[in-house]
Design an enzyme around this catalytic site. Structure first.
Site, PDB file in Angstrom:
ATOM      1  N   ALA A  24       0.828  -1.210   0.000  1.00  0.00           N
ATOM      2  CA  ALA A  24       0.000   0.000   0.000  1.00  0.00           C
ATOM      3  C   ALA A  24       0.857   1.253   0.000  1.00  0.00           C
ATOM      4  O   ALA A  24       1.988   1.257   0.490  1.00  0.00           O
ATOM      5  CB  ALA A  24      -0.919   0.001   1.226  1.00  0.00           C
ATOM      6  N   GLY A  69       1.568  -5.487   1.765  1.00  0.00           N
ATOM      7  CA  GLY A  69       0.456  -5.994   0.968  1.00  0.00           C
ATOM      8  C   GLY A  69       0.906  -6.758  -0.262  1.00  0.00           C
ATOM      9  O   GLY A  69       0.188  -7.615  -0.769  1.00  0.00           O
ATOM     10  N   GLU A  92       4.927  -4.365   8.023  1.00  0.00           N
ATOM     11  CA  GLU A  92       4.009  -3.387   8.609  1.00  0.00           C
ATOM     12  C   GLU A  92       4.400  -2.955  10.021  1.00  0.00           C
ATOM     13  O   GLU A  92       4.242  -1.785  10.382  1.00  0.00           O
ATOM     14  CB  GLU A  92       2.581  -3.959   8.619  1.00  0.00           C
ATOM     15  CG  GLU A  92       1.930  -4.022   7.252  1.00  0.00           C
ATOM     16  CD  GLU A  92       2.249  -5.288   6.464  1.00  0.00           C
ATOM     17  OE1 GLU A  92       1.553  -5.540   5.468  1.00  0.00           O
ATOM     18  OE2 GLU A  92       3.186  -6.032   6.834  1.00  0.00           O
TER      19      GLU A  92
END
Length: 182
Positions: A24, A69, A92
């Site tokens: 992302a 992602g 993340e």
């Protein structure tokens, strides 16, 4: 693709040399309010579930970076082929986030709970050879000068699947997927 009977195998690859999927856009995400983030994550999770639930085999051809992602996309595929130089990770936690598109469920199924926790907790990036040694990818291949070695190996794998009975392959995928839920 789900309803096209001519489709027998789907190979996911990038058109960007050196990148499978970088995940992302975190700068874009930072501008979202909580409701928008929730909707964004739900849409990503739904997309990954749709890919995982395609009735035909799916293969991720990882010829470069698959981060956040991007790795979740690869994990949604049935099979993964990586260039040995590829870089993968659920990074993340290094950004104060949590993998939100299925990585926390799919990664442990692939590599086991302990290794998945280590990779997620540390946000570590691994290369294609390391990913192969832990079972994250089915094949790791040396990168070629065109930068598409994983894609070429994925095509070879797809060609091995194509001669098999389509109904048997679909039912095999369904039986394995449902069996993993038991």
């Amino acid at each position: 693709l789900r309803f096209d009977e001519k489709v027998r195998v789907v190979v996911f690859k990038s058109e960007v040399k050196g990148v499978f999927c970088a995940g992302a856009d975190l700068k874009e995400r930072a501008k979202m309010d909580d409701a928008e983030v929730g909707q964004f994550v739900r849409r990503l999770r739904n997309l990954m579930d749709e890919i995982a639930n395609l009735p035909v085999p799916t293969i991720a051809a990882i010829d470069g970076y698959a981060l956040g992602g991007g790795l979740e996309l690869a994990l949604a595929c049935d099979l993964r082929v990586a260039a040995s130089s590829a870089k993968m990770g659920l990074i993340e936690t290094t950004r104060g986030l949590l993998p939100g598109a299925g990585g926390t469920q799919r990664l442990p199924r692939c590599v086991g709970v302990g290794i998945a926790k280590e990779l997620i907790f540390t946000g570590r990036q691994i290369d294609g050879q390391q990913a192969f040694s832990m079972g994250l990818v089915n094949h790791s291949v040396p990168q070629n000068s065109e930068g598409d070695a994983a894609y070429q190996r994925a095509l070879t794998l797809a060609k091995e699947i194509l001669p098999q009975a389509p109904f048997a392959v679909k039912m095999g995928k369904l039986a394995i997927n449902r069996g993993m839920e038991v």
